[in-house]
Design a protein around this motif. Structure first.
Motif, PDB file in Angstrom:
ATOM      1  N   VAL A  30       0.881  -1.029   0.110  1.00 48.72           N
ATOM      2  CA  VAL A  30       0.059   0.116   0.182  1.00 48.72           C
ATOM      3  C   VAL A  30       0.787   0.998  -0.126  1.00 48.72           C
ATOM      4  CG1 VAL A  30      -1.908   1.359   1.023  1.00 48.72           C
ATOM      5  CG2 VAL A  30      -1.659  -1.363   1.140  1.00 48.72           C
ATOM      6  N   SER A  31       0.664   2.092  -1.011  1.00 49.33           N
ATOM      7  CA  SER A  31       1.418   3.392  -0.873  1.00 49.33           C
ATOM      8  C   SER A  31       0.432   4.489  -1.078  1.00 49.33           C
ATOM      9  CB  SER A  31       2.302   3.262  -2.198  1.00 49.33           C
ATOM     10  OG  SER A  31       2.887   4.600  -2.563  1.00 49.33           O
ATOM     11  N   THR A  32       0.810   5.421  -0.300  1.00 48.49           N
ATOM     12  CA  THR A  32      -0.213   6.773  -0.312  1.00 48.49           C
ATOM     13  C   THR A  32       0.956   7.926  -0.366  1.00 48.49           C
ATOM     14  OG1 THR A  32      -1.687   5.821   1.127  1.00 48.49           O
ATOM     15  CG2 THR A  32      -1.700   8.177   1.003  1.00 48.49           C
ATOM     16  N   CYS A  33       0.555   8.774  -1.560  1.00 48.45           N
ATOM     17  CA  CYS A  33       1.678   9.836  -1.612  1.00 48.45           C
ATOM     18  C   CYS A  33       0.679  10.909  -2.522  1.00 48.45           C
ATOM     19  CB  CYS A  33       2.632   9.463  -2.666  1.00 48.45           C
ATOM     20  SG  CYS A  33       2.338   9.068  -4.256  1.00 48.45           S
ATOM     21  N   TRP A  34       1.498  12.224  -2.683  1.00 43.61           N
ATOM     22  CA  TRP A  34       0.812  13.293  -3.427  1.00 43.61           C
ATOM     23  C   TRP A  34       0.783  12.868  -4.793  1.00 43.61           C
ATOM     24  CZ3 TRP A  34      -2.267  17.420  -3.130  1.00 43.61           C
ATOM     25  CH2 TRP A  34      -2.303  18.375  -3.910  1.00 43.61           C
ATOM     26  N   VAL A  35      -0.019  13.234  -5.768  1.00 48.57           N
ATOM     27  CA  VAL A  35      -0.020  13.049  -7.046  1.00 48.57           C
ATOM     28  C   VAL A  35      -0.255  14.034  -7.926  1.00 48.57           C
ATOM     29  CG1 VAL A  35      -0.311  10.481  -7.216  1.00 48.57           C
ATOM     30  CG2 VAL A  35      -2.142  11.742  -7.209  1.00 48.57           C
ATOM     31  N   SER A  36       0.557  14.790  -8.623  1.00 40.67           N
ATOM     32  CA  SER A  36       0.454  16.157  -9.211  1.00 40.67           C
ATOM     33  C   SER A  36      -0.632  16.045 -10.187  1.00 40.67           C
ATOM     34  CB  SER A  36       1.921  16.567  -9.679  1.00 40.67           C
ATOM     35  OG  SER A  36       2.786  16.664  -8.801  1.00 40.67           O
ATOM     36  N   ASP A  37      -0.708  14.979 -11.109  1.00 39.46           N
ATOM     37  CA  ASP A  37      -1.406  15.181 -12.368  1.00 39.46           C
ATOM     38  C   ASP A  37      -3.056  15.137 -11.595  1.00 39.46           C
ATOM     39  OD1 ASP A  37      -1.160  12.660 -11.286  1.00 39.46           O
ATOM     40  OD2 ASP A  37      -1.944  11.545 -12.909  1.00 39.46           O
ATOM     41  N   GLU A  38      -3.147  14.783 -10.324  1.00 41.45           N
ATOM     42  CA  GLU A  38      -4.660  14.787  -9.988  1.00 41.45           C
ATOM     43  C   GLU A  38      -4.739  15.936  -8.828  1.00 41.45           C
ATOM     44  OE1 GLU A  38      -7.301  13.291 -11.130  1.00 41.45           O
ATOM     45  OE2 GLU A  38      -6.159  11.987 -12.413  1.00 41.45           O
ATOM     46  N   GLU A  39      -3.479  16.549  -8.508  1.00 38.97           N
ATOM     47  CA  GLU A  39      -3.688  17.213  -7.715  1.00 38.97           C
ATOM     48  C   GLU A  39      -4.271  16.956  -6.081  1.00 38.97           C
ATOM     49  OE1 GLU A  39      -4.796  21.251  -9.035  1.00 38.97           O
ATOM     50  OE2 GLU A  39      -2.838  21.350 -10.290  1.00 38.97           O
ATOM     51  N   CYS A  40      -4.061  15.740  -5.615  1.00 38.95           N
ATOM     52  CA  CYS A  40      -4.446  15.085  -4.346  1.00 38.95           C
ATOM     53  C   CYS A  40      -3.451  14.425  -3.878  1.00 38.95           C
ATOM     54  CB  CYS A  40      -5.951  14.834  -4.581  1.00 38.95           C
ATOM     55  SG  CYS A  40      -5.861  13.330  -5.807  1.00 38.95           S
ATOM     56  N   TYR A  41      -3.886  13.520  -2.680  1.00 34.85           N
ATOM     57  CA  TYR A  41      -3.250  12.325  -2.271  1.00 34.85           C
ATOM     58  C   TYR A  41      -3.760  11.206  -2.873  1.00 34.85           C
ATOM     59  CZ  TYR A  41      -1.299  15.782   0.862  1.00 34.85           C
ATOM     60  OH  TYR A  41      -0.393  16.667   1.484  1.00 34.85           O
ATOM     61  N   GLU A  42      -3.049  10.410  -2.854  1.00 37.44           N
ATOM     62  CA  GLU A  42      -3.595   9.095  -3.588  1.00 37.44           C
ATOM     63  C   GLU A  42      -2.973   7.785  -2.887  1.00 37.44           C
ATOM     64  OE1 GLU A  42      -3.945   8.122  -8.188  1.00 37.44           O
ATOM     65  OE2 GLU A  42      -2.105   7.292  -7.465  1.00 37.44           O
ATOM     66  N   THR A  43      -3.908   6.798  -2.559  1.00 37.03           N
ATOM     67  CA  THR A  43      -3.625   5.326  -2.132  1.00 37.03           C
ATOM     68  C   THR A  43      -3.586   4.560  -3.269  1.00 37.03           C
ATOM     69  OG1 THR A  43      -4.291   5.814   0.198  1.00 37.03           O
ATOM     70  CG2 THR A  43      -4.151   3.798  -0.711  1.00 37.03           C
ATOM     71  N   ALA A  44      -2.567   3.785  -3.313  1.00 33.36           N
ATOM     72  CA  ALA A  44      -2.686   2.670  -4.536  1.00 33.36           C
ATOM     73  C   ALA A  44      -2.132   1.608  -3.778  1.00 33.36           C
ATOM     74  CB  ALA A  44      -1.786   2.873  -5.448  1.00 33.36           C
ATOM     75  N   LEU A  45      -2.640   0.231  -4.227  1.00 31.32           N
ATOM     76  CA  LEU A  45      -2.450  -1.119  -3.885  1.00 31.32           C
ATOM     77  C   LEU A  45      -1.231  -1.682  -4.905  1.00 31.32           C
ATOM     78  CD1 LEU A  45      -5.821  -2.790  -3.094  1.00 31.32           C
ATOM     79  CD2 LEU A  45      -4.385  -1.582  -1.549  1.00 31.32           C
ATOM     80  N   LEU A  46      -0.331  -2.365  -4.106  1.00 29.66           N
ATOM     81  CA  LEU A  46       0.666  -2.763  -5.032  1.00 29.66           C
ATOM     82  C   LEU A  46       0.684  -4.267  -5.022  1.00 29.66           C
ATOM     83  CD1 LEU A  46       3.291  -0.418  -3.139  1.00 29.66           C
ATOM     84  CD2 LEU A  46       1.911   0.085  -5.534  1.00 29.66           C
ATOM     85  N   ASP A  47       0.750  -4.939  -6.438  1.00 29.61           N
ATOM     86  CA  ASP A  47       1.107  -6.143  -6.306  1.00 29.61           C
ATOM     87  C   ASP A  47       2.015  -6.678  -7.493  1.00 29.61           C
ATOM     88  OD1 ASP A  47      -0.524  -6.152  -8.652  1.00 29.61           O
ATOM     89  OD2 ASP A  47      -2.076  -7.326  -7.879  1.00 29.61           O
ATOM     90  N   SER A  48       2.121  -7.938  -7.812  1.00 38.35           N
ATOM     91  CA  SER A  48       2.962  -8.455  -8.976  1.00 38.35           C
ATOM     92  C   SER A  48       2.650  -8.052 -10.250  1.00 38.35           C
ATOM     93  CB  SER A  48       3.059 -10.047  -8.870  1.00 38.35           C
ATOM     94  OG  SER A  48       1.756 -10.493  -9.159  1.00 38.35           O
ATOM     95  N   LYS A  49       1.163  -7.650 -10.180  1.00 34.13           N
ATOM     96  CA  LYS A  49       0.786  -7.153 -11.599  1.00 34.13           C
ATOM     97  C   LYS A  49       0.742  -5.642 -11.802  1.00 34.13           C
ATOM     98  CE  LYS A  49      -2.418 -10.803 -11.946  1.00 34.13           C
ATOM     99  NZ  LYS A  49      -4.110 -11.262 -12.025  1.00 34.13           N
ATOM    100  N   GLY A  50       0.983  -4.824 -10.635  1.00 36.42           N
ATOM    101  CA  GLY A  50       1.270  -3.338 -11.003  1.00 36.42           C
ATOM    102  C   GLY A  50       0.885  -2.618  -9.857  1.00 36.42           C
ATOM    103  N   VAL A  51       0.428  -1.379 -10.117  1.00 34.05           N
ATOM    104  CA  VAL A  51       0.019  -0.487  -9.261  1.00 34.05           C
ATOM    105  C   VAL A  51      -1.437   0.092  -9.416  1.00 34.05           C
ATOM    106  CG1 VAL A  51       0.317   2.111  -8.312  1.00 34.05           C
ATOM    107  CG2 VAL A  51       2.263   0.404  -8.967  1.00 34.05           C
TER     108      VAL A  51
END
Length: 87
Positions: A30-51
């Motif tokens: 699980v990764s949570t960070c600021w994302v400039s393209d959406e101008e917000c914070y985003e949480t993403a799940l990470l697995d062997s298939k990607g983000v």
């Protein structure tokens, strides 16, 4: 605007709120960070298939709370109830 994501290259540590690696969390990171393209914070799940982005937040406080929620989900999800977690 569509190239705003380029601002996020090579500065993840500065934008990161929190992160847990897949090997430390039932195979799902699980990764949570600021994302400039959406101008917000985003949480993403990470697995062997990607983000896989799962939630956006307007505030850092909500991002921290959301991150913890998704870490708990990934750690405890019931594989028999989640038919298809990722595309």
């Amino acid at each position: 605007m569509w190239l705003d994501f380029m601002q996020d290259l090579n500065n993840y540590e500065e934008r990161k709120i929190a992160r847990i690696e897949p090997e430390d969390n039932n195979g799902i990171g699980v990764s949570t960070c600021w994302v400039s393209d959406e101008e917000c914070y985003e949480t993403a799940l990470l697995d062997s298939k990607g983000v896989h982005p799962v939630e956006w937040y307007k505030s850092k406080k909500k991002a921290k709370t959301g991150h913890d929620k998704w870490v708990d989900f990934a750690k405890n999800y019931d594989k028999t109830k989640v038919k298809k977690l990722f595309w």
